[in-house]
Design an enzyme around this catalytic site. Structure first.
Site, PDB file in Angstrom:
ATOM      1  N   GLU A  45       1.019  -1.208   0.088  1.00 57.74           N
ATOM      2  CA  GLU A  45      -0.085  -0.190  -0.101  1.00 57.74           C
ATOM      3  C   GLU A  45       0.693   1.091   0.102  1.00 57.74           C
ATOM      4  O   GLU A  45       0.967   1.833   0.932  1.00 57.74           O
ATOM      5  CB  GLU A  45      -0.920   0.181   1.217  1.00 57.74           C
ATOM      6  CG  GLU A  45      -1.958  -0.873   1.222  1.00 57.74           C
ATOM      7  CD  GLU A  45      -3.123  -0.838   2.366  1.00 57.74           C
ATOM      8  OE1 GLU A  45      -2.722  -0.139   3.276  1.00 57.74           O
ATOM      9  OE2 GLU A  45      -3.970  -1.888   2.066  1.00 57.74           O
ATOM     10  N   GLU A  58      -6.229  -7.544  -0.980  1.00 58.03           N
ATOM     11  CA  GLU A  58      -6.492  -7.301   0.440  1.00 58.03           C
ATOM     12  C   GLU A  58      -7.783  -6.509   0.622  1.00 58.03           C
ATOM     13  O   GLU A  58      -7.995  -5.539  -0.153  1.00 58.03           O
ATOM     14  CB  GLU A  58      -5.438  -6.447   1.141  1.00 58.03           C
ATOM     15  CG  GLU A  58      -5.350  -6.445   2.748  1.00 58.03           C
ATOM     16  CD  GLU A  58      -4.308  -5.631   3.408  1.00 58.03           C
ATOM     17  OE1 GLU A  58      -3.302  -5.854   3.109  1.00 58.03           O
ATOM     18  OE2 GLU A  58      -4.778  -4.752   4.181  1.00 58.03           O
TER      19      GLU A  58
END
Ligand code: IDC
Length: 505
Positions: free
Chosen positions: A332, A424
């Site tokens: 991320e 995710e």
């Protein structure tokens, strides 16, 4: 702490943008060859065949045909120019005045064919880059014509694949080698247990906006992300992965190897070995495995560039023969622009491709893999400046109690233009904890199903947070199968995968 930054992105007004990201589903075969004939000294151009090995929608047939014929006209014109300019200009004359312009024309023409087909079918990738340049057949001779037959069904498309040139002259001629090879025949999955996800689907590739199996069929992989391997070292092992495959019927596991917070940076050798061992465990079971380079804080992936290169060089070399490993190069990214992420990707992907040339690479997106939404941006910045490698997908993460209909609308829109992979997601807020919002989770998973977007849930762990799918203490034991060891999040996802309906009870 990143949590404060991971807010809801403000949605700006957006326009549709007609910008296609080329897929790679098309097998391009064959090369056109000029065959020398005795006595002829004027050179001719030697152009690769453009093989349209996909079904051409009926509405586009004429258009595609016209453009294929145009390729022949361009070849004829170039040959005519070669004849009429013999002896002209300096050493670069032919390149600059004939081969260069020919290449540009061919590139535009091949693009037009792709675009035409893409109006009524998945946009194919005819490998314009490799198919545009022509070489010079110095001995002259009759150049092979571009084939102009247009197939309207996939079966005819395959059958119309140009045969390899038979002329002896052809075998010695310097035809440009295609840079995109046809996918290797079906050895993928050969060593995987019968019926396992890898045995069934083999090597994956990105085809248009989808993930495709070895037969070129778009598929959706469903699975679980581990928690940080350093936080829950006992939760991912041969036993729990067997339960994931046999009891959940899941397709993949994501190995979240944190870089900071006690991960790779603190013990590169140990974590690299840990990941390699778990990849072997997944491989033995015929599961796909996503190797997640879990950067989070700091959010600029370039901070860990050196570690990433060393890590991926090692892991890809170790599993060079595998067909089941996907590489997620940055979990991320946050606090950085897309250009910084792209620059990182441009440096890491070649390292991966050295040993794993056909692997699928997953690239984290701006704003905690929100396609930029968390930063008030969106997918258009990626469409405007896409990663320039094949078999690349972009990741999107959501946490169902924090992210709702507004983000779903963007994902629905982006999914028509970008290959997305949800590596995710959580059924809670983005803290990974709190009440599960299964209604929102279901809305998300329905959207992902409709668009064949693969997903993995956070997390395959037995902690106290609501994202853990195992009840606390489970990972100390050896029983991972059945709903009895699962939390509501775990029961929900297992049932969703098994029955299509998520049931937390
Ligand atoms: C969370 C874990 C939590 C841990 C925290 C920081 O659930 O136990 O303390 O990371 O390491 C993400 C991240 C993922 C987060 C998850 C939930 O990729 O690492 O895990 N999340 O907050 N992005 C959005 C949410």
């Amino acid at each position: 702490m990143y949590r404060s930054k991971f807010g809801l992105g403000r949605l700006k007004e957006r326009r549709w943008q007609a910008y296609g990201v080329a897929g790679v589903a098309v097998v391009v075969v064959g090369a056109g060859l000029g065959i020398a004939s005795a006595g002829e000294t004027v050179p001719t151009v030697n152009c690769p065949q453009v093989a349209v090995n996909v079904a051409v929608p009926a509405q586009q047939r004429a258009d595609v045909q016209k453009n294929l014929e145009l390729l022949n006209t361009q070849i004829d014109e170039a040959n005519q120019r070669l004849r009429s300019t013999v002896g002209q200009g300096g050493p670069d004359f032919v390149n600059n005045a004939i081969l260069g312009p020919l290449k540009d024309k061919r590139f535009a023409t091949i693009n037009r064919i792709e675009t035409a087909i893409g109006r009524n079918a998945p946009k194919p990738d005819l490998n314009a880059e490799a198919r545009s340049p022509c070489t010079l057949n110095k001995n002259g001779g009759t150049p092979q014509k571009q084939r102009t037959t247009v197939a309207t069904t996939a079966a005819t498309a395959k059958a119309s694949t140009p045969a390899a040139p038979k002329s002896p002259a052809a075998t010695t001629s310097a035809a440009p080698a295609p840079t995109t090879q046809a996918p290797a025949p079906a050895q993928p999955g050969a060593k995987s247990p019968a019926g396992s996800p890898v045995a069934v689907n083999g090597r994956l590739s990105v085809c248009g906006v989808h993930l495709c199996n070895q037969s070129g069929t778009a598929i959706q992989l469903r699975g679980m992300s581990s928690h940080g391997l350093q936080f829950f070292p006992n939760c991912v092992n041969a036993n729990s992965l067997a339960a994931l495959r046999n009891d959940w019927k899941a397709d993949f596991v994501r190995l979240s190897m944190y870089v900071q917070e006690g991960g790779l940076a603190s013990d590169p050798t140990g974590f690299t070995a840990k990941v390699n061992g778990l990849v072997d465990d997944a491989t033995a079971l015929g599961l796909y495995v996503v190797v997640d380079f879990h950067i989070l804080t700091p959010g600029d992936p370039n901070f860990n560039l050196g570690l990433a290169k060393t890590f991926f060089a090692n892991v890809t070399a170790k599993h060079a023969g595998n067909t089941n490993v996907l590489y997620e190069i940055a979990n991320e990214p946050n606090g950085v622009r897309w250009t910084a992420i792209k620059s990182y990707a441009d440096q890491v992907i070649p390292v991966i491709r050295k040993s794993a040339p056909e692997s699928v690479v997953l690239v984290g997106t701006r704003g905690f893999s929100s396609l930029g939404l968390t930063d008030g941006s969106d997918e258009k910045e990626i469409l405007a400046d896409p990663i320039d490698f094949k078999n690349v997908m972009y990741t999107f993460h959501f946490y169902a109690a924090s992210h709702g209909a507004d983000r779903r609308a963007v994902v629905a829109r982006a999914a028509t233009e970008l290959p997305l992979f949800v590596t995710e997601f959580g059924s809670q807020t983005f803290t990974g904890d709190g009440t599960n919002d299964f209604a929102s989770t279901t809305a998300w998973l329905d959207l992902l199903k409709a668009n064949k977007i693969s997903y993995g849930m956070w997390s395959f762990s037995d902690g106290h947070e609501s994202n853990s799918v195992f009840k606390q203490g489970t990972c100390a034991g050896t029983t991972f199968a059945g709903p009895g060891v699962l939390t509501p999040a775990g029961r929900y996802l297992r049932s969703r995968i098994l029955t299509g309906v998520g049931n937390p009870n």
